[in-house]
Design an enzyme around this catalytic site. Structure first.
Site, PDB file in Angstrom:
ATOM      1  N   ARG A  49      -3.766 -11.274   6.771  1.00  0.00           N
ATOM      2  CA  ARG A  49      -4.126 -10.363   5.619  1.00  0.00           C
ATOM      3  C   ARG A  49      -2.976 -10.397   4.413  1.00  0.00           C
ATOM      4  O   ARG A  49      -3.042  -9.485   3.674  1.00  0.00           O
ATOM      5  CB  ARG A  49      -4.286  -8.857   5.965  1.00  0.00           C
ATOM      6  CG  ARG A  49      -5.247  -8.415   7.075  1.00  0.00           C
ATOM      7  CD  ARG A  49      -5.024  -7.178   7.492  1.00  0.00           C
ATOM      8  NE  ARG A  49      -6.173  -6.980   8.247  1.00  0.00           N
ATOM      9  CZ  ARG A  49      -7.351  -6.252   8.186  1.00  0.00           C
ATOM     10  NH1 ARG A  49      -7.395  -5.366   6.920  1.00  0.00           N
ATOM     11  NH2 ARG A  49      -8.285  -5.938   8.992  1.00  0.00           N
ATOM     12  N   ARG A  93      12.138   1.876   6.883  1.00  0.00           N
ATOM     13  CA  ARG A  93      11.119   1.936   5.582  1.00  0.00           C
ATOM     14  C   ARG A  93      11.768   1.877   4.339  1.00  0.00           C
ATOM     15  O   ARG A  93      12.710   2.688   4.143  1.00  0.00           O
ATOM     16  CB  ARG A  93       9.794   3.033   5.730  1.00  0.00           C
ATOM     17  CG  ARG A  93       9.603   3.292   4.201  1.00  0.00           C
ATOM     18  CD  ARG A  93       8.244   4.108   4.479  1.00  0.00           C
ATOM     19  NE  ARG A  93       7.680   4.897   3.301  1.00  0.00           N
ATOM     20  CZ  ARG A  93       7.571   4.199   1.991  1.00  0.00           C
ATOM     21  NH1 ARG A  93       7.364   2.862   1.878  1.00  0.00           N
ATOM     22  NH2 ARG A  93       7.283   4.975   0.807  1.00  0.00           N
ATOM     23  N   GLY A  95      10.729   2.235   0.314  1.00  0.00           N
ATOM     24  CA  GLY A  95       9.718   2.524  -0.608  1.00  0.00           C
ATOM     25  C   GLY A  95      10.030   3.120  -1.610  1.00  0.00           C
ATOM     26  O   GLY A  95      11.219   3.615  -1.910  1.00  0.00           O
ATOM     27  N   THR A  96       9.110   3.622  -2.563  1.00  0.00           N
ATOM     28  CA  THR A  96       9.138   4.805  -3.630  1.00  0.00           C
ATOM     29  C   THR A  96       8.565   6.035  -3.219  1.00  0.00           C
ATOM     30  O   THR A  96       7.813   6.141  -2.516  1.00  0.00           O
ATOM     31  CB  THR A  96       8.440   4.050  -4.830  1.00  0.00           C
ATOM     32  OG1 THR A  96       6.939   3.772  -4.526  1.00  0.00           O
ATOM     33  CG2 THR A  96       9.181   2.684  -5.252  1.00  0.00           C
ATOM     34  N   ASP A 216       8.972   8.037  -9.559  1.00  0.00           N
ATOM     35  CA  ASP A 216       8.545   8.950 -10.739  1.00  0.00           C
ATOM     36  C   ASP A 216       8.510  10.587 -10.254  1.00  0.00           C
ATOM     37  O   ASP A 216       8.967  10.818  -9.332  1.00  0.00           O
ATOM     38  CB  ASP A 216       6.710   8.798 -10.831  1.00  0.00           C
ATOM     39  CG  ASP A 216       6.175   8.707  -9.412  1.00  0.00           C
ATOM     40  OD1 ASP A 216       6.141   7.530  -8.702  1.00  0.00           O
ATOM     41  OD2 ASP A 216       5.609   9.613  -9.014  1.00  0.00           O
TER      42      ASP A 216
HETATM   43  N1  HPA Z   1       2.600  10.252  -4.252  1.00  0.00           N
HETATM   44  C1  HPA Z   1       2.370   9.496  -3.240  1.00  0.00           C
HETATM   45  N2  HPA Z   1       3.223   8.575  -3.204  1.00  0.00           N
HETATM   46  C2  HPA Z   1       4.179   7.957  -4.004  1.00  0.00           C
HETATM   47  C3  HPA Z   1       4.350   8.756  -5.285  1.00  0.00           C
HETATM   48  C4  HPA Z   1       3.661  10.134  -5.286  1.00  0.00           C
HETATM   49  O1  HPA Z   1       3.701  10.549  -6.272  1.00  0.00           O
HETATM   50  N3  HPA Z   1       5.189   8.012  -6.181  1.00  0.00           N
HETATM   51  C5  HPA Z   1       5.489   7.118  -5.346  1.00  0.00           C
HETATM   52  N4  HPA Z   1       5.051   7.119  -3.965  1.00  0.00           N
END
Ligand code: HPA
Length: 251
Positions: A49, A93, A95-96, A216
């Site tokens: 994938r 993990r 991530g953001t 964010d």
């Molecule tokens: N929501 C879910 N996952 C995310 C967000 C969010 O606002 N920002 C970065 N990952």
């Protein structure tokens, strides 16, 4: 609990090709970038994938990096197969996440001590209450020590692993509701994978940690530009990789 045979439906690597410690970004391209930028002698071990997985070394320690995809179902599949079939001991993990309260600022790192969720993932365990998915304390404390050492800006606390990025209420994130509901409980940030990872780790008696960069902020509406994402990403990778290199890979 079934133990999938190797190759599993989603991972084609030979058993010994996967290190006992695996870093998991959400994005397959990120996984490739991490492997090629930070690991010594990375070897491609999975391509099913387009979910590229690589194994190499970091500070002499074997480390694999493979994407989780987005959301708890996807993280659930990959972490299950890594723990059950490949006998992986540690998953970190990287991530953001979106900031949910004032304590966390854009660019800062959140080390997820616990992961609340609006998902139904835990229903499979048939518990007569609410399970609290938590990070492994050994990984968590090591990550904190690395963050202190590098003087990274970080917070340790709860995150929310949500099933919904877009919602019916405001088009994108249900920001007001999330901030009000979860932020009032001191939940620092929202992402979409940590709770499934922590539950699989708990079920298999293995270790997991999620580290996120605040990309964010739901209270302020701020978001990182591409350059800032790159910088903070490097801090997060240093945190995750130094933690990975320091843990006991067989424990
Ligand atoms: N929501 C879910 N996952 C995310 C967000 C969010 O606002 N920002 C970065 N990952």
């Amino acid at each position: 609990m079934i133990v999938p045979a190797i190759p599993t439906p989603h991972i084609e690597a030979e058993k010994d090709a996967v290190a006992k410690t695996v870093l998991m970004p959400g994005d397959p391209k990120r996984a490739e970038f991490i492997a090629k930028t930070f690991l010594t002698a990375p070897v491609l071990i999975n391509d099913i994938r387009g979910v590229h997985g690589y194994t190499g070394t970091y500070q002499g320690a074997p480390v694999s990096v493979m994407a989780s995809g987005m959301g708890m179902p996807s993280m659930g599949i990959y972490s299950y197969e890594l723990y059950a079939a490949y006998d992986v001991r540690n998953i970190i993990r990287v991530g953001t996440a979106g900031g949910l309260c004032e304590r966390v600022r854009l660019r800062e790192l959140v080390i997820a001590q616990g992961a609340c969720t609006d998902s139904n993932y835990a229903s499979q365990y048939h518990l007569n209450g609410t399970f609290a998915p938590i990070a492994d304390y050994g990984l968590l404390s090591k990550a904190v020590a690395v963050a202190e050492n590098h003087q990274f800006k970080y917070c340790v606390g709860n995150v929310l692993s949500t099933d919904m990025f877009y919602t019916d209420n405001d088009g994108r994130l249900d920001s007001e509701t999330s901030v009000n509901m979860w932020g009032k409980m001191g939940v620092l940030a929202v992402e979409m994978e940590a709770a499934a990872l922590y539950m699989n780790a708990a079920r298999f008696g293995r270790r997991a940690l999620a580290v996120c960069t605040i990309s964010d902020h739901l209270m302020t509406g701020e978001a990182l530009d591409a350059l800032s994402r790159e910088r903070t990403f490097t801090d997060m990778m240093t945190l995750a990789l130094e933690t990975a290199a320091a843990v006991n890979h067989d424990a």
